[in-house]
Write a protein that holds these residues in place. Sequence first.
Motif, PDB file in Angstrom:
ATOM      1  N   GLY A  51       0.781  -1.230   0.000  1.00 25.10           N
ATOM      2  CA  GLY A  51       0.000   0.000   0.000  1.00 25.10           C
ATOM      3  C   GLY A  51       0.811   1.277   0.000  1.00 25.10           C
ATOM      4  N   ALA A  52       2.132   1.170  -0.074  1.00 20.96           N
ATOM      5  CA  ALA A  52       2.971   2.379  -0.094  1.00 20.96           C
ATOM      6  C   ALA A  52       2.781   3.124  -1.411  1.00 20.96           C
ATOM      7  CB  ALA A  52       4.438   2.010   0.093  1.00 20.96           C
ATOM      8  N   VAL A  53       2.947   4.430  -1.371  1.00 17.57           N
ATOM      9  CA  VAL A  53       2.907   5.255  -2.574  1.00 17.57           C
ATOM     10  C   VAL A  53       4.320   5.768  -2.799  1.00 17.57           C
ATOM     11  CG1 VAL A  53       1.958   7.314  -3.674  1.00 17.57           C
ATOM     12  CG2 VAL A  53       0.504   5.899  -2.195  1.00 17.57           C
ATOM     13  N   ALA A  67      10.448  -8.971  -0.445  1.00 14.24           N
ATOM     14  CA  ALA A  67       9.706  -7.769  -0.050  1.00 14.24           C
ATOM     15  C   ALA A  67       8.250  -7.880  -0.478  1.00 14.24           C
ATOM     16  CB  ALA A  67      10.345  -6.523  -0.660  1.00 14.24           C
ATOM     17  N   ASN A  68       7.371  -7.205   0.257  1.00 16.70           N
ATOM     18  CA  ASN A  68       5.944  -7.181  -0.050  1.00 16.70           C
ATOM     19  C   ASN A  68       5.568  -5.798  -0.582  1.00 16.70           C
ATOM     20  OD1 ASN A  68       3.184  -7.248  -0.158  1.00 16.70           O
ATOM     21  ND2 ASN A  68       2.872  -7.712   2.009  1.00 16.70           N
ATOM     22  N   LEU A  69       5.280  -5.745  -1.894  1.00 19.79           N
ATOM     23  CA  LEU A  69       4.857  -4.496  -2.539  1.00 19.79           C
ATOM     24  C   LEU A  69       3.403  -4.605  -2.992  1.00 19.79           C
ATOM     25  CD1 LEU A  69       8.053  -4.344  -2.730  1.00 19.79           C
ATOM     26  CD2 LEU A  69       7.708  -3.028  -4.806  1.00 19.79           C
ATOM     27  N   SER A  70       2.643  -5.507  -2.365  1.00 18.74           N
ATOM     28  CA  SER A  70       1.259  -5.705  -2.792  1.00 18.74           C
ATOM     29  C   SER A  70       0.467  -4.405  -2.654  1.00 18.74           C
ATOM     30  CB  SER A  70       0.591  -6.825  -1.991  1.00 18.74           C
ATOM     31  OG  SER A  70       0.566  -6.520  -0.618  1.00 18.74           O
ATOM     32  N   ASP A  71      -0.309  -4.112  -3.709  1.00 19.59           N
ATOM     33  CA  ASP A  71      -1.170  -2.923  -3.758  1.00 19.59           C
ATOM     34  C   ASP A  71      -0.418  -1.613  -3.590  1.00 19.59           C
ATOM     35  OD1 ASP A  71      -3.541  -4.466  -4.160  1.00 19.59           O
ATOM     36  OD2 ASP A  71      -3.540  -4.938  -2.023  1.00 19.59           O
ATOM     37  N   ALA A  72       0.897  -1.635  -3.763  1.00 19.59           N
ATOM     38  CA  ALA A  72       1.689  -0.400  -3.680  1.00 19.59           C
ATOM     39  C   ALA A  72       1.662   0.315  -5.028  1.00 19.59           C
ATOM     40  CB  ALA A  72       3.136  -0.726  -3.295  1.00 19.59           C
ATOM     41  N   THR A  90       1.622  -8.334  -6.075  1.00 23.02           N
ATOM     42  CA  THR A  90       0.198  -8.540  -6.313  1.00 23.02           C
ATOM     43  C   THR A  90      -0.568  -7.220  -6.217  1.00 23.02           C
ATOM     44  OG1 THR A  90       0.323 -10.782  -5.438  1.00 23.02           O
ATOM     45  CG2 THR A  90      -1.869  -9.769  -5.515  1.00 23.02           C
ATOM     46  N   GLY A  91      -1.286  -6.896  -7.309  1.00 23.96           N
ATOM     47  CA  GLY A  91      -2.105  -5.687  -7.312  1.00 23.96           C
ATOM     48  C   GLY A  91      -1.328  -4.391  -7.346  1.00 23.96           C
ATOM     49  N   ALA A  92      -0.013  -4.457  -7.498  1.00 27.54           N
ATOM     50  CA  ALA A  92       0.809  -3.239  -7.491  1.00 27.54           C
ATOM     51  C   ALA A  92       0.634  -2.443  -8.779  1.00 27.54           C
ATOM     52  CB  ALA A  92       2.286  -3.600  -7.304  1.00 27.54           C
ATOM     53  N   ASP A  93       0.759  -1.127  -8.682  1.00 24.72           N
ATOM     54  CA  ASP A  93       0.732  -0.242  -9.845  1.00 24.72           C
ATOM     55  C   ASP A  93       2.169   0.090 -10.213  1.00 24.72           C
ATOM     56  OD1 ASP A  93       0.488   1.701 -11.787  1.00 24.72           O
ATOM     57  OD2 ASP A  93      -0.910   2.948 -10.658  1.00 24.72           O
ATOM     58  N   LEU A  94       2.638  -0.518 -11.314  1.00 27.90           N
ATOM     59  CA  LEU A  94       4.008  -0.315 -11.782  1.00 27.90           C
ATOM     60  C   LEU A  94       3.975   0.319 -13.177  1.00 27.90           C
ATOM     61  CD1 LEU A  94       5.223  -3.854 -10.659  1.00 27.90           C
ATOM     62  CD2 LEU A  94       5.633  -1.712  -9.461  1.00 27.90           C
ATOM     63  N   THR A  95       2.960   1.151 -13.416  1.00 23.21           N
ATOM     64  CA  THR A  95       2.806   1.824 -14.709  1.00 23.21           C
ATOM     65  C   THR A  95       4.070   2.602 -15.052  1.00 23.21           C
ATOM     66  OG1 THR A  95       0.435   2.056 -14.311  1.00 23.21           O
ATOM     67  CG2 THR A  95       1.383   3.462 -16.031  1.00 23.21           C
ATOM     68  N   THR A 108       5.465 -12.824  -7.742  1.00 27.56           N
ATOM     69  CA  THR A 108       4.020 -12.913  -7.864  1.00 27.56           C
ATOM     70  C   THR A 108       3.505 -11.515  -8.153  1.00 27.56           C
ATOM     71  OG1 THR A 108       3.975 -14.708  -6.260  1.00 27.56           O
ATOM     72  CG2 THR A 108       1.882 -13.607  -6.725  1.00 27.56           C
ATOM     73  N   ALA A 109       2.898 -11.358  -9.349  1.00 29.10           N
ATOM     74  CA  ALA A 109       2.394 -10.049  -9.765  1.00 29.10           C
ATOM     75  C   ALA A 109       0.957 -10.196 -10.274  1.00 29.10           C
ATOM     76  CB  ALA A 109       3.301  -9.453 -10.837  1.00 29.10           C
ATOM     77  N   VAL A 110       0.160 -10.992  -9.568  1.00 29.52           N
ATOM     78  CA  VAL A 110      -1.226 -11.230  -9.950  1.00 29.52           C
ATOM     79  C   VAL A 110      -1.993  -9.909  -9.930  1.00 29.52           C
ATOM     80  CG1 VAL A 110      -3.380 -12.406  -9.329  1.00 29.52           C
ATOM     81  CG2 VAL A 110      -1.171 -13.572  -9.051  1.00 29.52           C
ATOM     82  N   GLY A 111      -2.645  -9.581 -11.063  1.00 30.54           N
ATOM     83  CA  GLY A 111      -3.444  -8.364 -11.120  1.00 30.54           C
ATOM     84  C   GLY A 111      -2.637  -7.078 -11.086  1.00 30.54           C
ATOM     85  N   ALA A 112      -1.329  -7.177 -11.234  1.00 28.61           N
ATOM     86  CA  ALA A 112      -0.483  -5.975 -11.211  1.00 28.61           C
ATOM     87  C   ALA A 112      -0.601  -5.208 -12.523  1.00 28.61           C
ATOM     88  CB  ALA A 112       0.973  -6.357 -10.966  1.00 28.61           C
ATOM     89  N   THR A 113      -0.347  -3.917 -12.468  1.00 31.08           N
ATOM     90  CA  THR A 113      -0.340  -3.077 -13.659  1.00 31.08           C
ATOM     91  C   THR A 113       1.099  -2.740 -14.022  1.00 31.08           C
ATOM     92  OG1 THR A 113      -2.491  -2.107 -13.152  1.00 31.08           O
ATOM     93  CG2 THR A 113      -1.063  -0.860 -14.642  1.00 31.08           C
ATOM     94  N   LEU A 114       1.504  -3.192 -15.215  1.00 28.44           N
ATOM     95  CA  LEU A 114       2.835  -2.888 -15.744  1.00 28.44           C
ATOM     96  C   LEU A 114       2.696  -2.199 -17.099  1.00 28.44           C
ATOM     97  CD1 LEU A 114       4.036  -6.264 -14.530  1.00 28.44           C
ATOM     98  CD2 LEU A 114       5.596  -4.353 -14.321  1.00 28.44           C
ATOM     99  N   ALA A 115       1.573  -1.509 -17.285  1.00 31.06           N
ATOM    100  CA  ALA A 115       1.328  -0.842 -18.564  1.00 31.06           C
ATOM    101  C   ALA A 115       2.457   0.143 -18.856  1.00 31.06           C
ATOM    102  CB  ALA A 115      -0.015  -0.109 -18.528  1.00 31.06           C
ATOM    103  N   TYR A 116       2.915   0.138 -20.101  1.00 32.12           N
ATOM    104  CA  TYR A 116       3.971   1.040 -20.581  1.00 32.12           C
ATOM    105  C   TYR A 116       5.317   0.840 -19.878  1.00 32.12           C
ATOM    106  CZ  TYR A 116      -0.138   3.179 -22.597  1.00 32.12           C
ATOM    107  OH  TYR A 116      -1.316   3.375 -23.280  1.00 32.12           O
ATOM    108  N   ALA A 117       5.448  -0.224 -19.105  1.00 32.87           N
ATOM    109  CA  ALA A 117       6.713  -0.479 -18.403  1.00 32.87           C
ATOM    110  C   ALA A 117       7.801  -0.863 -19.400  1.00 32.87           C
ATOM    111  CB  ALA A 117       6.531  -1.587 -17.378  1.00 32.87           C
ATOM    112  N   ASN A 118       9.033  -0.490 -19.097  1.00 30.03           N
ATOM    113  CA  ASN A 118      10.179  -0.859 -19.920  1.00 30.03           C
ATOM    114  C   ASN A 118      10.921  -2.008 -19.248  1.00 30.03           C
ATOM    115  OD1 ASN A 118      12.395  -1.159 -21.503  1.00 30.03           O
ATOM    116  ND2 ASN A 118      13.220   0.888 -21.156  1.00 30.03           N
ATOM    117  N   LEU A 119      10.681  -3.222 -19.768  1.00 30.39           N
ATOM    118  CA  LEU A 119      11.360  -4.417 -19.272  1.00 30.39           C
ATOM    119  C   LEU A 119      12.293  -4.963 -20.346  1.00 30.39           C
ATOM    120  CD1 LEU A 119       8.315  -6.166 -17.523  1.00 30.39           C
ATOM    121  CD2 LEU A 119      10.011  -4.669 -16.507  1.00 30.39           C
ATOM    122  N   ALA A 120      12.734  -4.084 -21.238  1.00 31.13           N
ATOM    123  CA  ALA A 120      13.619  -4.505 -22.329  1.00 31.13           C
ATOM    124  C   ALA A 120      14.897  -5.105 -21.754  1.00 31.13           C
ATOM    125  CB  ALA A 120      13.949  -3.321 -23.234  1.00 31.13           C
ATOM    126  N   GLY A 121      15.258  -6.281 -22.275  1.00 32.64           N
ATOM    127  CA  GLY A 121      16.483  -6.928 -21.819  1.00 32.64           C
ATOM    128  C   GLY A 121      16.377  -7.539 -20.435  1.00 32.64           C
TER     129      GLY A 121
END
Length: 185
Positions: A51-53, A67-72, A90-95, A108-121
């Motif tokens: 839940g951290a911002v 580490a637990n970054l769920s819903d962060a 899980t549920g994290a916003d990683l836009t 575990t990134a169930v339901g996480a948002t990685l829209a527009y993320a750069n995971l190249a390489g």
Amino acid sequence: SMSLEGANLSGTDLTGSNLTGSNLTGANLSGAVATSVNLTSADLSDANLSGAVATSANLTSADLTDANLSDANFSNATLVSATINRTNLTGADLTSLAAASTTFTNITAVGATLAYANLAGATITDGIFTDGNLLVTHFDNAVISGADFTGAMMANATFTAASITNTILTEAELTGAVFNGTTFT
């Protein structure tokens, strides 16, 4: 560098703080506001960041093992060269996450948002991204093995020259995705 090992920092405001190289092993940062915080090379293993911002946070070379970054909210954050091992996203916003060439293992990134993320390489081994939002996520030149993208929204994601092994894409939405030169095994 500062030692905050096991510290209870839940709900605190760390906006703009410089915690470069800090030891935050086992620290409780749940619900903390850490916008633009500098956590370069920080040890956040076993830390609770649920839940951290931490928008625009810099976690370059940080250790997020267990580490637990769920819903962060870590949108626009930088995780380049970070250690992401058994991390709960899980549920994290990683836009728009910047994580090129980063290694993700057993996450575990169930339901996480990685829209527009750069995971190249990036190297992704045994990651669970079921029902995630991976719109326009960049996996170019990534090595993906044992990942589960069941039901994920991956429209317009790019996988140019990526290597994809033992990966589940059942019911993933891949409209417009780019697989130029991708190797599937």
